[in-house]
Design an enzyme around this catalytic site. Sequence first.
Site, PDB file in Angstrom:
ATOM      1  N   LYS A  46       0.771  -1.070   0.047  1.00  0.00           N
ATOM      2  CA  LYS A  46      -0.195   0.036  -0.042  1.00  0.00           C
ATOM      3  C   LYS A  46       0.933   1.150   0.127  1.00  0.00           C
ATOM      4  O   LYS A  46       1.868   1.151   0.308  1.00  0.00           O
ATOM      5  CB  LYS A  46      -0.821  -0.060   1.226  1.00  0.00           C
ATOM      6  CG  LYS A  46      -0.025   0.042   2.523  1.00  0.00           C
ATOM      7  CD  LYS A  46      -1.001  -0.407   3.854  1.00  0.00           C
ATOM      8  CE  LYS A  46      -0.164  -0.355   4.951  1.00  0.00           C
ATOM      9  NZ  LYS A  46      -0.943  -0.774   6.182  1.00  0.00           N
ATOM     10  N   TYR A 101      15.462  29.662   9.675  1.00  0.00           N
ATOM     11  CA  TYR A 101      14.395  30.318   9.908  1.00  0.00           C
ATOM     12  C   TYR A 101      14.122  30.334  11.610  1.00  0.00           C
ATOM     13  O   TYR A 101      14.356  29.379  12.300  1.00  0.00           O
ATOM     14  CB  TYR A 101      12.890  29.652   9.392  1.00  0.00           C
ATOM     15  CG  TYR A 101      13.064  29.845   7.824  1.00  0.00           C
ATOM     16  CD1 TYR A 101      12.744  31.108   7.435  1.00  0.00           C
ATOM     17  CD2 TYR A 101      12.943  28.625   7.161  1.00  0.00           C
ATOM     18  CE1 TYR A 101      12.474  31.352   5.968  1.00  0.00           C
ATOM     19  CE2 TYR A 101      12.676  28.837   5.522  1.00  0.00           C
ATOM     20  CZ  TYR A 101      12.505  30.341   5.197  1.00  0.00           C
ATOM     21  OH  TYR A 101      12.342  30.336   3.991  1.00  0.00           O
TER      22      TYR A 101
HETATM   23  C1  LIG Z   1      -0.273  -1.871   6.805  1.00  0.00           C
HETATM   24  C2  LIG Z   1      -0.649  -3.036   7.270  1.00  0.00           C
HETATM   25  C3  LIG Z   1      -0.097  -4.356   7.395  1.00  0.00           C
HETATM   26  C4  LIG Z   1       1.564  -4.284   7.365  1.00  0.00           C
HETATM   27  O1  LIG Z   1       1.850  -3.724   8.655  1.00  0.00           O
HETATM   28  P1  LIG Z   1       3.610  -3.540   8.854  1.00  0.00           P
HETATM   29  O2  LIG Z   1       3.753  -2.915  10.278  1.00  0.00           O
HETATM   30  O3  LIG Z   1       4.102  -2.505   7.763  1.00  0.00           O
HETATM   31  O4  LIG Z   1       4.196  -4.780   8.610  1.00  0.00           O
HETATM   32  C5  LIG Z   1      -0.440  -5.432   7.702  1.00  0.00           C
HETATM   33  N1  LIG Z   1      -1.892  -5.273   8.005  1.00  0.00           N
HETATM   34  C6  LIG Z   1      -2.648  -4.518   7.878  1.00  0.00           C
HETATM   35  C7  LIG Z   1      -4.265  -4.558   8.086  1.00  0.00           C
HETATM   36  C8  LIG Z   1      -2.404  -3.271   7.643  1.00  0.00           C
HETATM   37  O5  LIG Z   1      -3.034  -2.207   7.320  1.00  0.00           O
END
Ligand SMILES: *Cc1c(COP(=O)(O)O)cnc(C)c1O
Length: 364
Positions: free
Chosen positions: A35, A260
């Site tokens: 994702k 800044y």
């Molecule tokens: C993002 C996500 C993962 C992966 O999590 P990591 O901590 O990056 O391994 C697995 N399951 C779900 C439902 C997620 O949203």
Amino acid sequence: MIPAAYAVLNMAAVSHNLQKVRDCAPDAKIMAVIKANAYGHGALRLAHALANEVDGFAVARVDEGVRLRRAGVQKRIAVLEGFTCTDELDELLANGLDAVVHSWSQLAIFDARTEQQKIAVWLKFDTGMNRLGFKAADLQAVYARLMQCSIVKQPINIMTHLASADDKADAMTGKQLALFNATLATLPLDANNERSIANSAGILAWSQASTDWVRPGIMLYGISPFAQVTGAELGLKPIMSLHSRLIAVKPIEKGDTVGYGGSWLCEQESILGVVAIGYADGYPRYAKSGTPVLVNGQRVSLIGRVSMDMITVDLGVASTAKAGDAVTLWGEGLPVEEIALCADTIPYTLVCGVTQRVRQIEAE
Ligand SMILES: *Cc1c(COP(=O)(O)O)cnc(C)c1O
């Protein structure tokens, strides 16, 4: 010519990290979580690198899954947020994507459909995260309803998500696992109903969480899910490193302030370096003065505020660094986990946050 700010992606690290998943969960199928553009690493790049190595992929949103399909990715793809409207359900069906089913409103959308085509589903059980999913008390009823939905492909898969797996001392994970197992025991399931619990922290720290499918995300990228441990310490290899170069080098005097708000006060004469990287590249705005930066492989300190396009570093009074010299913001010798701590964030946000302006280059 390579632009000033660029990220190098060491794709050879992917198989190494995947092997670590296999070592931890030898009997599980692997759903690689890609994702958010594979946590900033490029979803298509990762999908292609992993296509023959994993059993499926997970993305958060429907459009992320569609994009993978359009690019020719054929493996199973689960959409973790499922769908919210009938149009999104159409997209899932048209592209052969698995839906996570987590809400009553999704069941209502299913009920309104009469087509022959079926969709594979992951029934999301909320065992304590209190984000998406049905509560234990509703699970039997929801399962029975899904069994009746003509659009739902059988058998139904069941998943949950761990809220605190990154803390081995937290009692939450034990409670979630117990609730998951106890509640599933009340459903008419058999071995064909596949189960999935573990994210990276679950895979690494809770072997009981590695059921039929595991869902590694961050560890595939070689990054640790634990706050005080680096990926390297876990035997992982980071894929991404972030680089830029010095674009100006100049003396600074005692009493000068830098950047800044004049937030950094020079207490003794030194040499200031200006680096072409800023928050518009995804370098964290909240990185504090003192955050390490590698200039020609040597650690120096960030000083003053991070600007949109630049940061400033204290090169030290004896420095021979010059404009054009190589700078690493994270990578070999400077774990992204360490930068995350300096910016009061987690490494996930740093890799996800690398922007379009940063050219991504695959290591030879
Ligand atoms: C993002 C996500 C993962 C992966 O999590 P990591 O901590 O990056 O391994 C697995 N399951 C779900 C439902 C997620 O949203």
